[in-house]
Motif scaffolding. Structure first.
Motif, PDB file in Angstrom:
ATOM      1  N   SER A  17       4.383  -8.527  -9.123  1.00 36.77           N
ATOM      2  CA  SER A  17       5.175  -7.524  -8.473  1.00 36.77           C
ATOM      3  C   SER A  17       6.558  -8.037  -8.213  1.00 36.77           C
ATOM      4  CB  SER A  17       4.285  -7.161  -6.982  1.00 36.77           C
ATOM      5  OG  SER A  17       4.389  -8.380  -6.092  1.00 36.77           O
ATOM      6  N   GLY A  18       7.290  -6.822  -7.857  1.00 32.88           N
ATOM      7  CA  GLY A  18       8.709  -7.328  -7.652  1.00 32.88           C
ATOM      8  C   GLY A  18       8.776  -8.088  -6.263  1.00 32.88           C
ATOM      9  N   GLY A  21      11.770  -5.487 -18.453  1.00 30.45           N
ATOM     10  CA  GLY A  21      12.585  -4.781 -19.172  1.00 30.45           C
ATOM     11  C   GLY A  21      12.786  -3.341 -18.544  1.00 30.45           C
ATOM     12  N   THR A  22      13.303  -2.391 -19.034  1.00 30.22           N
ATOM     13  CA  THR A  22      13.197  -1.237 -18.490  1.00 30.22           C
ATOM     14  C   THR A  22      11.739  -0.514 -18.612  1.00 30.22           C
ATOM     15  OG1 THR A  22      13.546  -0.141 -20.401  1.00 30.22           O
ATOM     16  CG2 THR A  22      15.376  -0.442 -19.310  1.00 30.22           C
ATOM     17  N   VAL A  44      12.388  -3.219 -14.506  1.00 33.51           N
ATOM     18  CA  VAL A  44      13.776  -3.615 -13.735  1.00 33.51           C
ATOM     19  C   VAL A  44      13.790  -2.433 -12.732  1.00 33.51           C
ATOM     20  CG1 VAL A  44      15.961  -4.231 -13.612  1.00 33.51           C
ATOM     21  CG2 VAL A  44      14.776  -4.844 -15.810  1.00 33.51           C
ATOM     22  N   ASP A  45      13.426  -1.333 -13.220  1.00 33.15           N
ATOM     23  CA  ASP A  45      13.459  -0.125 -12.312  1.00 33.15           C
ATOM     24  C   ASP A  45      13.430  -0.310 -10.942  1.00 33.15           C
ATOM     25  OD1 ASP A  45      12.829   0.155 -15.052  1.00 33.15           O
ATOM     26  OD2 ASP A  45      12.983   2.404 -14.753  1.00 33.15           O
ATOM     27  N   VAL A  46      12.083  -1.208 -10.725  1.00 29.05           N
ATOM     28  CA  VAL A  46      11.845  -1.453  -9.108  1.00 29.05           C
ATOM     29  C   VAL A  46      12.876  -2.125  -8.226  1.00 29.05           C
ATOM     30  CG1 VAL A  46       9.314  -1.630  -9.570  1.00 29.05           C
ATOM     31  CG2 VAL A  46      10.887  -3.561  -9.650  1.00 29.05           C
ATOM     32  N   PHE A  47      13.811  -2.811  -9.080  1.00 30.70           N
ATOM     33  CA  PHE A  47      14.871  -3.378  -8.141  1.00 30.70           C
ATOM     34  C   PHE A  47      16.139  -2.667  -7.949  1.00 30.70           C
ATOM     35  CE2 PHE A  47      12.577  -7.224  -9.893  1.00 30.70           C
ATOM     36  CZ  PHE A  47      12.120  -7.698  -8.685  1.00 30.70           C
ATOM     37  N   GLN A  48      16.172  -1.430  -8.906  1.00 30.77           N
ATOM     38  CA  GLN A  48      17.439  -0.753  -8.715  1.00 30.77           C
ATOM     39  C   GLN A  48      17.449  -0.002  -7.463  1.00 30.77           C
ATOM     40  OE1 GLN A  48      17.032   0.803 -12.856  1.00 30.77           O
ATOM     41  NE2 GLN A  48      18.831  -0.498 -12.618  1.00 30.77           N
ATOM     42  N   ALA A  49      16.492   0.482  -6.903  1.00 37.03           N
ATOM     43  CA  ALA A  49      16.695   1.055  -5.629  1.00 37.03           C
ATOM     44  C   ALA A  49      16.694  -0.032  -4.358  1.00 37.03           C
ATOM     45  CB  ALA A  49      15.471   2.063  -5.083  1.00 37.03           C
ATOM     46  N   SER A  50      16.138  -1.249  -4.703  1.00 36.75           N
ATOM     47  CA  SER A  50      15.961  -2.253  -3.482  1.00 36.75           C
ATOM     48  C   SER A  50      17.109  -3.096  -3.303  1.00 36.75           C
ATOM     49  CB  SER A  50      14.584  -2.941  -3.803  1.00 36.75           C
ATOM     50  OG  SER A  50      14.957  -3.987  -4.828  1.00 36.75           O
ATOM     51  N   GLY A  51      18.164  -2.978  -4.171  1.00 38.02           N
ATOM     52  CA  GLY A  51      19.415  -3.538  -3.982  1.00 38.02           C
ATOM     53  C   GLY A  51      19.361  -5.077  -4.119  1.00 38.02           C
ATOM     54  N   HIS A  52      18.295  -5.527  -4.926  1.00 36.77           N
ATOM     55  CA  HIS A  52      18.271  -6.988  -5.741  1.00 36.77           C
ATOM     56  C   HIS A  52      19.185  -7.212  -6.847  1.00 36.77           C
ATOM     57  CE1 HIS A  52      14.838  -6.779  -2.964  1.00 36.77           C
ATOM     58  NE2 HIS A  52      15.036  -7.930  -2.532  1.00 36.77           N
TER      59      HIS A  52
END
Lengths: 836, 223
Positions: free
Chosen positions: A713-714, A789-790, A819-827
């Motif tokens: 998990s992220g 990846g995406t 990688v999408d899961v990190f897009q919103a989380s600001g990592h």
């Protein structure tokens, strides 16, 4: 191991006795075609109940074991003074008042036994009536008739000259024994009254010496066969008129008591419970409750402190105390109780055995023994050196176990408040003596287990009965206790209780094996065994016993494959290439949590650790087993592999367990995520948080099964890289232009197309071979290799993972959600120019 | 156990000539055999008697399945049996297809002292006739023949049923070893020893627990 009664050793000695069970004619079979269970095993099973006896007028049973050739060795609380000795040496035991008191005490013991289901002792006599230093009566040997199934399991008659006429007749003619009945409680009443009569109407020898009145077996039978008198007392006095005067000096109540107790006809004789309220006992109070007390598991609720022993000057004069109570201290005063004598008899005996004591050997040496535990325990604080020794040695170390037993004894008394302390100390090890209850504590068993179990219908026939019936006689039968008929009855009740109480779940073969350790450890407390079994399945085998459990098992096996691929990609690839899939060997491992795979002695050590961890540890145990057999497995073909596991080879279980804990620590939590995992409780460390970074619930079973490696998990990636910077290798498989818009800190950009190009020689940006070599170098020493990846190009990410695993790169996992899961989380951070 | 043996997954090949035992030009054939039947009829005991010559009264129950191999010699042919011994409880039924699929032989076992187990055996035979390889050799074993005084299934009844369905039939006793080797030998005799006949239904690849036959192409978790 087993034990309900916890009576303190005090001034008692331990006495051993022995007898032989009768042997079956060879080759005889039961009605089911199987050989008959040896009588000694039948006795062993029945005798377990005697361990629960805890009453001030009954000597505790400390150990009942089988020896060779159908021999049984019984160790019981013992005193060197019996009723006859007390009568000879102490005037007061010749008085009516004192003898009535003895009779009242014994009567209480009999009532207690009757209530426990032991309806007859059959061998009451002055020799079996011991007198403790304070003059209290203690019955000894009262369980013989019960444990031998009314004497049918032995070839000698049970009884003596004080036995009631019906017992004497049955002893001479076994066919006259009451069928199926447990004997008549009023037979013991006769023996007790006859003893009283012989002591209160003594004869005077020529030398002026007093001797108990002798009434021979022949006299009793002769008088019983005549019909002049209803009772023996009247018949004797009629025959010896000189006794009349003495008899009439007794109080009217006593006379009536003796007459009614000595009725020839057993049906008109009162039973012990009737007699407690007899006028002859007026003014006497009960020493202790006559109702057997179940020992509730969380014990602290009614923890009453042990009563102190009365001062030594209240003892009978010249009482033959055990030697170690007689030594004098500095002030010239007898030391009395101290040291081990403060502990329970069973504990002391257990320690004595650890110190090398063997009851059978002692019997061989002396013919009989009055043993004093020869254990010397230094009063030093806990021996830290011992902690470093291997587990099996620690379990046999007298001094170490002494401290562990006391520690856990105290902690268990304070359960459930001290649960966390129990967990902490169980991490060191669990003393076998307290294992049953420690396990219950680790499983969080609480509440009124006894009533819960009592309310379950364990009798009504169900469609599962046939299966249970054929499975039990095949379940851990190498163990003599579990092979006894009594154990089979208990097995049946436990399994029926579980099935009937879990309407959504069903009996799968294997549940029997799962029950075995709990039954073995809580043989006398079915309710606790049941509570443990229920709690265990809820936590460790959630949904495994569904009617259709295939999705649960398939997911479990898929996680197991992921775990092997993560830690040992080489072994994983080999096993996959020969088709050695876990479906073919690991189902019994998991469905029975190894109870169908290992003998009890090894199961104990696996579960000692399992119970301290979340359910996912069981997967790591399997991975550790593969690791231990790795060299063979790598060398073996399919057939050899499957044959290896058909009969589990001998492995160092302590090491396997240790390795499984290490593997568990080295595996990111989310990698072991299962849909069908039990809902987490506050006590568990396993967390199922929500949010896109945490939530893995969108993985389908088909994905779990088809993907070569597990998903991380992220949140786990963030947690690991923050806690241990540099511990992860993050492989970003997106094209370079996407990578430069932002990736995880220190991520390595290895675009997907690099991995896929086939055939041609390495170009300037490198081919698949080159990028794999780079990956191998970068992965050295990392805790995990996270491939991301995406989300849209998931198949590409997966292919990269496959290449890495096939190339033998360890600890590869795939980022769930891309990688999408990190897009919103600001990592995501923009990599510095020139990175990668 | 020799190390040269090939995988025992469904669909065995027959190895001709090469690797034959010294002393003759004999063939080596490998066959996959599966045991089916109700719980506690003696499936594991039959295998244990045949493979190791042992017998345990309290043979533990089988969960999932167990695997053993044994080789027998027939004139010029060495027949190697790869035996899958399955769990008897009805609930484990969903696992059975992965063991009998591709098997060249099956022994369906019942207990002569229990009529219900005979009924269950018939159900197994029907399922094999419908779902297993069409050339499968099926034997019916009436086990526990040593308990003849408790017999509930008559020899004639079972024999007639076996003849009607072209099954090999013997009453056996794992306890006394009666007919145990014989039934395996009879199966070995009846199995075709040439390449075309013994190939079974072809290699099905992975074994998927609980998956239906149509899912064979989708790979398992460990491909």
């Amino acid at each position: 191991m087993i034990g309900l009664s916890n009576d303190t050793l005090g001034y008692a000695s331990l006495g051993a006795s022995t007898f032989l069970a009768s042997a079956h004619p060879s080759e005889s079979c039961g009605s089911n075609g199987l050989p008959l269970t040896p009588n000694s095993v039948r006795i062993l099973g029945r005798s377990q109940l005697l361990y629960t006896v805890s009453h001030p007028h009954l000597c505790s049973y400390v150990s009942i074991q089988r020896g060779k050739h159908e021999r049984l060795i019984v160790v019981q609380e013992f005193y060197k003074c019996d009723l006859l000795a007390a009568w000879n040496n102490h005037q007061e035991f010749q008085t009516e008042k004192r003898l009535i008191q003895v009779m009242h005490e014994v009567m209480q013991g009999l009532v207690y036994l009757n209530k426990l289901g032991i309806s007859c002792c059959c061998n009451l006599c002055p020799r079996n009536l011991l007198i403790d230093p304070y003059g209290k009566a203690k019955m000894n040997g009262y369980g013989l008739y019960y444990m031998t199934e009314q004497g049918t399991a032995v070839s000698f008659p049970i009884g003596n000259e004080f036995s009631a006429p019906e017992v004497l007749i049955a002893g001479a003619c076994p066919e006259l024994r009451p069928a199926g009945g447990g004997g008549n409680p009023s037979s013991d009443v006769w023996s007790l009254a006859l003893m009283f009569l012989s002591l209160i109407l003594p004869t005077q020898t020529k030398s002026g010496h007093k001797e108990p009145l002798e009434i021979s077996v022949a006299t009793v039978l002769l008088m019983a066969s005549k019909s002049d008198h209803d009772d023996l007392a009247s018949a004797i006095i009629d025959q010896k008129p000189q006794l009349l005067e003495k008899f009439e000096m007794l109080s009217a109540a006593t006379q009536d008591l003796l007459r009614s107790c000595l009725k020839f006809d057993p049906t008109s004789r009162p039973s012990p419970i009737d007699l407690l309220s007899h006028p002859a006992f007026a003014g006497l109070t009960l020493t202790a409750p006559v109702d057997p007390q179940p020992r509730p598991f969380p014990r602290c609720t009614i923890a009453s402190p042990r009563k102190a022993f009365p001062p030594m000057d209240e003892m009978l004069s010249n009482y033959p105390l055990p030697d170690d109570c007689m030594t004098l201290n500095h002030d010239g005063v007898k030391t009395g109780i101290g040291g081990l004598r403060e502990r329970s008899m069973r504990e002391v005996y257990h320690l004595w055995q650890l110190a090398g004591g063997q009851a059978e050997q002692e019997l061989v040496r002396h013919g009989f023994i009055i043993s004093r535990p020869p254990i010397l325990v230094k009063s030093s604080s806990e021996d830290t050196e011992a902690r470093k020794l291997p587990l099996v040695i620690r379990e046999k170390d007298v001094e170490y176990q002494f401290h562990r037993i006391i520690l856990f004894h105290r902690l268990l008394r304070a359960y459930p408040y001290y649960r966390s302390r129990i967990v902490a100390d169980a991490h060191m090890d669990i003393p076998p003596y307290h294992r049953g209850e420690v396990w219950a504590a680790l499983l969080g068993v609480d509440g009124d287990t006894i009533s819960t179990y009592a309310e379950i219908d364990k009798v009504t026939p169900t469609s599962t009965d046939r299966q249970i019936e054929v499975d039990i006689p095949r379940c851990h039968q190498y163990d003599e206790l579990l092979s006894s008929p009594r154990a089979h009855q208990k097995f049946t009740r436990l399994l029926k209780a579980w099935v009937v109480s879990h309407p959504g779940l069903v009996y799968w073969q294997g549940l029997d094996s799962l029950t075995a350790p709990f039954l073995y450890l809580n043989f006398n407390n079915e309710a606790l065994a049941y509570a443990c079994l229920t709690a265990f399945i809820k936590k460790y085998l959630h949904k495994f016993f569904l009617r259709d459990n295939s999705a649960v098992i398939q997911e479990y096996l898929a996680k197991f494959c992921h775990l092997v691929a993560f830690h040992d990609p080489l072994l994983f690839s080999h096993l996959a290439s020969i088709g050695f899939v876990p479906e073919l060997y690991a189902i019994p491992w998991f469905l029975t949590m190894y109870t169908h795979v290992f003998p009890l002695s090894q199961i104990f050590h696996v579960w000692d650790t399992l119970l301290l961890h979340p359910a996912s540890l069981a997967l790591c145990v399997a991975a550790a087993i593969l690791r231990h057999l790795r060299h063979q497995l790598l060398d073996f073909s399919f057939n050899d592999c499957i044959l290896l596991f058909s009969d589990m080879p001998d492995i160092n279980i302590e090491q396997v367990v240790k390795d499984s804990v290490d593997l568990h620590l080295e595996t990111p939590v989310s990698l072991l995520y299962r849909h069908h995992a039990p809902p987490s409780s506050d006590r568990d460390t396993e967390q199922h948080l929500s949010g896109p970074l945490n939530d893995l619930s969108s993985i389908t079973l088909a994905e779990q099964r088809s993907e070569i490696c597990g998903r991380i998990s992220g949140a786990d990636v963030v947690r690991l890289s923050e806690a241990l910077p540099g511990s992860l290798l993050v492989v970003d498989t997106r094209p370079q232009h996407l990578f430069q818009t932002g990736s995880l800190m220190n991520a390595w950009n290895a675009p997907g197309e690099l991995w896929m190009r086939e055939g041609d020689s390495p170009s300037e940006d490198g081919g698949p071979q080159l990028v794999l070599e780079q990956a191998k170098l970068r992965a050295v020493g990392k805790m995990a290799v996270v491939v991301m990846g995406t989300k849209a190009a998931h198949h590409l990410t997966l292919q990269v993972c496959e290449q890495l695993v096939e190339a033998g790169v360890a600890r590869v996992c795939l980022l769930h959600g891309g990688v999408d899961v990190f897009q919103a989380s600001g990592h995501l951070v923009v990599p510095s120019p020139g990175a990668s | 156990m020799s190390k040269e043996t090939s995988a025992a997954r469904p669909g065995q090949r027959v190895t001709n000539g090469g690797g034959a035992a010294a002393g003759g030009p004999g063939k080596i054939c490998q066959f996959k055999l599966v045991l089916l039947g109700e719980s506690a009829v003696g499936k594991s005991s039959l295998v244990l008697r045949f493979v190791k010559g042992q017998f345990h009264e309290y043979q533990e129950s089988t969960i999932g399945a167990a695997f053993l191999t044994q080789t027998v010699c027939l004139e010029d042919t060495t027949v190697k049996f790869e035996i899958w011994d399955t769990a008897g409880q009805e609930r484990y039924h969903s696992l059975a297809p992965m063991y009998y699929r591709g098997a060249q032989a099956a022994i369906v076992v019942y207990d002569i002292t229990n009529q219900d187990t005979f009924g269950r055996a018939k159900t197994w035979v029907k399922e094999l006739q419908r779902q297993a390889s069409p050339n499968i050799v099926i034997a019916l074993a009436g086990n526990k023949a040593d308990l003849a005084n408790k017999r509930m299934v008559e020899y004639e009844e079972a024999n007639t049923y076996a003849e009607e369905n072209s099954l090999l039939f013997m009453e056996t006793s794992a306890k006394t070893a009666m007919n145990v080797n014989d039934i395996f030998l009879a199966i070995a005799q009846k199995l075709p020893k040439n390449e075309s006949g013994a190939g079974g239904s072809g290699n099905t690849g992975n074994i998927n627990v609980g998956s239906s036959r149509t899912q064979e192409s989708s790979s398992g978790c460990c491909k």
